[in-house]
Design a protein around this motif. Structure first.
Motif, PDB file in Angstrom:
ATOM      1  N   SER A  83       0.841  -1.194   0.000  1.00 16.70           N
ATOM      2  CA  SER A  83       0.000   0.000   0.000  1.00 16.70           C
ATOM      3  C   SER A  83       0.870   1.235   0.000  1.00 16.70           C
ATOM      4  CB  SER A  83      -0.874   0.044   1.242  1.00 16.70           C
ATOM      5  OG  SER A  83      -1.626  -1.113   1.342  1.00 16.70           O
ATOM      6  N   GLY A  84       0.233   2.357  -0.200  1.00 12.68           N
ATOM      7  CA  GLY A  84       0.982   3.605  -0.164  1.00 12.68           C
ATOM      8  C   GLY A  84       0.189   4.669  -0.846  1.00 12.68           C
ATOM      9  N   ASN A  85       0.550   5.912  -0.619  1.00 14.03           N
ATOM     10  CA  ASN A  85      -0.085   6.975  -1.384  1.00 14.03           C
ATOM     11  C   ASN A  85       1.013   7.869  -1.925  1.00 14.03           C
ATOM     12  OD1 ASN A  85       0.758   8.332   0.856  1.00 14.03           O
ATOM     13  ND2 ASN A  85      -1.254   8.997   1.501  1.00 14.03           N
ATOM     14  N   ALA A  86       0.601   8.872  -2.701  1.00 17.61           N
ATOM     15  CA  ALA A  86       1.581   9.706  -3.388  1.00 17.61           C
ATOM     16  C   ALA A  86       2.533  10.369  -2.391  1.00 17.61           C
ATOM     17  CB  ALA A  86       0.851  10.752  -4.214  1.00 17.61           C
ATOM     18  N   GLU A  87       1.990  10.789  -1.255  1.00 14.56           N
ATOM     19  CA  GLU A  87       2.824  11.513  -0.309  1.00 14.56           C
ATOM     20  C   GLU A  87       3.895  10.615   0.317  1.00 14.56           C
ATOM     21  OE1 GLU A  87       0.377  13.862   2.169  1.00 14.56           O
ATOM     22  OE2 GLU A  87       2.078  14.593   3.326  1.00 14.56           O
ATOM     23  N   THR A  88       3.476   9.386   0.646  1.00 17.26           N
ATOM     24  CA  THR A  88       4.439   8.442   1.216  1.00 17.26           C
ATOM     25  C   THR A  88       5.588   8.218   0.240  1.00 17.26           C
ATOM     26  OG1 THR A  88       2.541   7.352   2.211  1.00 17.26           O
ATOM     27  CG2 THR A  88       4.605   6.177   2.298  1.00 17.26           C
ATOM     28  N   ILE A 138      -0.942   5.565   6.221  1.00 18.15           N
ATOM     29  CA  ILE A 138      -2.021   5.164   7.128  1.00 18.15           C
ATOM     30  C   ILE A 138      -2.651   6.375   7.809  1.00 18.15           C
ATOM     31  CG2 ILE A 138      -1.090   2.851   7.544  1.00 18.15           C
ATOM     32  CD1 ILE A 138      -0.112   3.794  10.251  1.00 18.15           C
ATOM     33  N   PHE A 139      -1.870   7.456   7.977  1.00 18.03           N
ATOM     34  CA  PHE A 139      -2.397   8.653   8.634  1.00 18.03           C
ATOM     35  C   PHE A 139      -2.605   9.824   7.673  1.00 18.03           C
ATOM     36  CE2 PHE A 139      -0.194   7.065  12.702  1.00 18.03           C
ATOM     37  CZ  PHE A 139      -1.362   6.455  13.152  1.00 18.03           C
ATOM     38  N   ASN A 140      -1.855   9.855   6.565  1.00 23.72           N
ATOM     39  CA  ASN A 140      -1.946  10.963   5.610  1.00 23.72           C
ATOM     40  C   ASN A 140      -3.392  11.187   5.201  1.00 23.72           C
ATOM     41  OD1 ASN A 140       1.122  10.275   3.760  1.00 23.72           O
ATOM     42  ND2 ASN A 140       0.770  11.558   5.534  1.00 23.72           N
ATOM     43  N   ASP A 141      -3.795  12.443   5.223  1.00 21.24           N
ATOM     44  CA  ASP A 141      -5.129  12.809   4.742  1.00 21.24           C
ATOM     45  C   ASP A 141      -6.262  12.191   5.577  1.00 21.24           C
ATOM     46  OD1 ASP A 141      -6.695  14.292   3.032  1.00 21.24           O
ATOM     47  OD2 ASP A 141      -7.106  12.573   1.728  1.00 21.24           O
TER      48      ASP A 141
END
Lengths: 348, 551
Positions: free
Chosen positions: A41-46, B145-148
């Motif tokens: 998992s992950g998002n752009a910011e990570t 896990i915490f972002n946004d």
């Protein structure tokens, strides 16, 4: 003489710089290391944080210059960088400093452990393996060579030569698997050797202890090739010496055959063999990659192969540079030695 | 004179040989002191860090779980349980969570504390640990896990034993997230002292502490004598004295070690020796019965093939896979029960339902209607899609070597209905990159639940999510609307219904070909007790005991 050393030094330095540049650019073709640091998992910011942390957010040319700055003994840093990267050296200047330092190899992408530390942890095992392999190669190689020369033309000679030809032609990764399977698995109840294992084991509450038996199989695998070559060299060199006049004289004096072989023939025959042995040593340090991987021997080779799988660029770069340094150093030493021994080689 | 020298040499050689042999024997006979209970396991993929901020893979999570605690925990039935937090309250609009902490928890003894004695855990430590995850400087792989989700300055220590968490908007799975290993509570002293090297100087409140670590070779955890948890009889946990982890990177070697009794348990079975242990029906073979214990448990892991469905991508534009009926046909073409039996020895369940596996409270796998093997229907679908069987372009199925057999099985099945498929085996790093950058049209993938909520599975199909996790670039405005609705829905049963609807939508649009729902497989030595697999496949050693042999 100083000029010779200086020019060799410069040459070695250029080779290392070339290796660094080559590895850096070869590595660009692989996948994205930041993606491998991320889990599923992950998002752009990570991902952005990770890219920034690994300095992958910079344009390629800048990444390259920053990396070279880290590697180069003469380099420019800001005050914070010196503190953050824990760089040791002599620096001049206020906020931006220029100075002389030990190459900074960065930290592993995957584990964040400092690369110098990773390499220093792995190096003793590799050195130990190379020494053991060389030891086995020298002892058995010379013994076989002497046997073949003394019993020239008999079945012992042909067997020894046949074995050494086999040793030269079988690749080490194949030999490694065969030996591991044969002695570490099939005959395990007799040999008590393991297929894989490292120099030390740690038992809870009992502490760390040496596991010399784990060295046996990888050292033999690694030593077979140089052993074969040493055997051949010893044999031909012995045969040369055996036909010399002074050997005939020694026989005429009534010396025993044993004494002549060991004290006169062998001593004179070993000169070319010794040159070969030193040359092979650097080769063994680098050539242990496959052998270490097969036997799970925790040396520089295994560290490198593992890092390659994970695109852990700093670790790969660090170990390639370390191996290259060994080669350069050994070659440089050999060149300088020749220079001392033979004035004709010196540069003018 | 020669004779004397010869004898002397012989004696020396004998002494040398004796020393060498005795040294070797000595090495073999050294053992754990009697009465000490040591649990042994192997980690083929290695452990790169003991810092919870980088707990991205199972191997790291397992080790972290032994060293640290989280506020909450998930039990084997996926129910959230108190751990460091003994109770919690949620405000009316579900944006403020207040946790009441235990007051009897101490950090492991460590040199970073005055006198080397672990100090009491307070709410500030929790603020520190969570803040650290989202700090860009940490570059934690778990920042997502915490972002946004967490409000600005959303971690608050009200007093030593009360911790508060503020969300930007309601997010029901947050309790599940707090049970993740990323949310382990670390000792700030240790992090501040060691910086990046905290990875090898871990300090938490867990049942064990790091005693020795030779990277890539061995890791030893020793029991935390002051651990705060007790069993139902009031006996202090854990029962084990130590845990030893080895790092053989080959599954076959691991199995060999296990057979020789040098490992207490092993997780998962490698194709190279699975037939030796398991029958086609997934039972232990005759010769192993009584000698080892086989444990199975549904695992929150769905193995599937993903299909890129972003029609603006040139890869998709020229491929028959852009047609929904073709993707559905592929789903119908694969005989999953047969695949499970022959290639997996019945480990796992054929995925004939949705993407969310068995075991989660939303019950997707019970209610969503998926695809069962039906080659005639598959052919009919292809015909209706107007596929020109003679000129249909070849489809490449990308996989890593571990799953090459499953990919080949699927490719063969798809060829039976008239499409051309070629399996391409590539490096894991390359496959990860290609899927992340939309360069893979048809690829093998898996999804292991990060936290026990169907939302975690559905996030993969929300069009505003990048890749990862939306690898297929699925875009459906109806789905998006439901996903957003479910996020702010605070009634769990309504939320679960929404997830089932979403799952059905994904299955009908077929951007994926679910293959199987995985199962946790443990091989355990018979002298190990109190060791059980869980749906998240977490390594739970607190209640494990070893029957020591009587000598």
């Amino acid at each position: 003489m100083a000029r010779l050393i200086f020019s060799k030094f410069l040459y070695g330095f250029a080779v290392l710089a070339g290796v660094a540049i080559l590895v850096f650019f070869l590595f660009q073709g692989f996948g994205d290391p930041a993606r491998l640091v991320l889990g599923q998992s992950g998002n752009a910011e990570t991902l952005k944080n990770i890219r920034k942390d690994l300095a992958l957010d910079q344009p390629k040319w800048k990444q390259f210059i920053l990396y070279m700055n880290d590697l180069s003994p003469i380099s420019i840093y800001s005050k914070e960088e010196i503190k953050e990267k824990n760089i040791h050296g002599l620096f001049l200047g206020n906020d931006t400093k220029i100075g002389l330092k030990f190459p900074y190899l960065r930290r592993s992408y995957q584990s964040k452990k400092s690369v110098s530390e990773i390499l220093m942890d792995a190096l003793p095992a590799t050195l130990m393996l190379a020494f053991a392999a060389m030891f086995i190669a020298t002892i058995f190689g010379i013994a076989l060579g002497v046997l073949a020369a003394v019993k020239k033309g008999t079945w012992m000679d042909t067997t020894a030569i046949f074995t050494s030809v086999l040793g030269i032609s079988v690749p080490s990764f194949f030999m490694g698997i065969v030996l591991a399977f044969l002695f570490g698995f099939l005959l395990q109840s007799y040999t008590h050797l393991h297929m894989t294992g490292s120099l030390y084991d740690y038992i809870p509450f009992a502490g760390r202890h040496l596991q010399l038996q784990n060295l046996v199989l990888p050292a033999i695998t690694l030593g077979i090739r140089p052993m074969a070559i040493i055997a051949q060299l010893t044999r031909s060199s012995m045969l040369d010496v055996l036909h010399q006049n002074y050997i005939r004289t020694a026989y005429a004096k009534g010396l025993s055959k044993k004494r002549i072989i060991w004290n006169h023939v062998l001593r004179n025959a070993l000169n070319p063999v010794m040159t070969a042995i030193t040359g092979w040593f650097a080769e063994l340090l680098a050539g242990a990659f496959f052998v270490e991987y097969i036997f799970g021997w925790n040396g520089v080779g295994k560290v490198t192969v593992d890092a390659l799988e994970k695109l852990d660029f700093p670790v790969v770069m660090g170990s390639v540079l370390l191996t290259a340094t060994f080669f350069v150093l050994v070659n440089m030493l050999a060149d300088i030695m020749y220079g001392i021994l033979n004035p004709r080689v010196r540069v003018h | 004179m020669y004779n004397k020298k010869y004898i002397k040499g012989k004696v020396l050689i004998r002494i040398g040989l004796f020393l060498l042999c005795s040294g070797m024997l000595n090495a073999c006979t050294r053992d754990v002191p009697p009465g000490k209970k040591v649990f042994y396991y192997n980690e083929t993929s290695g452990i790169s860090s003991l810092d919870p901020a980088y707990a991205k893979s199972q191997s790291i999570m397992w080790a972290i779980h032994q060293l640290y605690n989280t506020l909450l925990e998930v039990d084997s039935n996926l129910v959230i349980h108190p751990s460091l937090a003994k109770s919690w309250e949620i405000n009316e609009d579900h944006t403020i969570y207040t946790f009441h902490l235990r007051t009897d928890v101490y950090f492991n003894d460590d040199a970073v504390f005055p006198g080397g004695k672990g100090r009491k855990l307070v709410a500030k430590d929790i603020v520190f640990s969570f803040q650290r995850i989202i700090d860009p400087k940490t570059a934690s792989s778990g920042a997502w896990i915490f972002n946004d989700r967490i409000a600005k300055n959303g971690f608050i220590a009200l007093n030593d034993s009360t911790f508060q968490l503020k969300l930007i908007r309601p997010f029901q799975p947050i309790l599940g997230i707090l049970s993740m290993q990323y949310c382990s509570i670390v000792a700030p002293e240790s992090v501040l002292k060691y910086g990046a090297d905290f990875r090898s100087h871990p300090c938490g409140t867990g049942p064990f502490r790091l005693q020795y670590w030779q990277e890539g070779q061995v890791m030893i955890f020793e029991k935390n004598d002051h651990y705060w948890e007790k069993d139902s009889l009031g006996k202090r946990l854990p029962y084990l004295d130590a845990v030893k982890i080895s790092f053989f990177d080959n599954k076959a070697t691991e199995f060999l070690e296990f057979r020789q009794g040098r490992l207490s348990f092993m997780n998962d079975i490698d194709p190279s020796f699975k037939d030796e242990i398991l029958t086609r029906n997934g039972e232990l073979r005759e010769q192993w019965r009584g000698r080892i214990i086989l444990q199975k448990h549904p695992y929150l892991n769905t193995e599937y093939f993903g299909i890129l469905v972003d029609t603006t991508n040139p890869l998709v534009k020229n491929s028959p896979l852009k047609i929904k009926a073709v993707r559905q046909a592929i789903n119908y073409a694969i005989n999953k029960p047969q695949l499970m039996m022959y290639l997996r020895n019945s480990i796992g369940y054929p995925a004939e339902r949705g993407m969310v596996p068995y075991g989660l409270p939303s019950g997707n796998a019970e209610h969503v209607k998926g695809y069962t093997y039906n080659p005639d229907k598959a052919r009919a679908l292809l015909k209706s899609a107007g596929i020109d069987f003679k000129n249909v372009p070849e489809i490449k199925l990308l996989t890593i070597s571990t799953y090459a057999d499953i990919a080949s099985f699927a490719a063969h099945a798809i060829e039976q209905i008239g499409l051309k498929v070629q399996v391409e085996v590539i490096q894991k790093s390359l496959l990860l990159q290609q899927t992340a950058q939309q360069q893979a049209l048809f690829f093998r993938a898996s999804w292991i639940a990060d936290y026990p909520d169907a939302e975690n599975y559905m996030a993969q199909y929300y069009s505003k999510n990048p890749s990862p996790p939306n690898y297929t670039r699925y875009r459906n405005p109806l789905f998006d609307a439901l996903y957003e609705k479910a996020l702010i829905e605070t009634n769990d049963s309504i939320r679960y219904t929404l997830y089932r609807q979403m799952d059905q939508m994904v299955i009908d649009d077929a951007p994926v070909v679910p293959i199987f729902y995985d199962e946790v497989i443990h091989l355990v030595q018979p002298n190990i007790t109190g060791f059980y697999p869980t749906s998240m496949n977490m390594l739970e050693l607190r209640t494990v005991d070893i029957k020591l042999e009587e000598k």
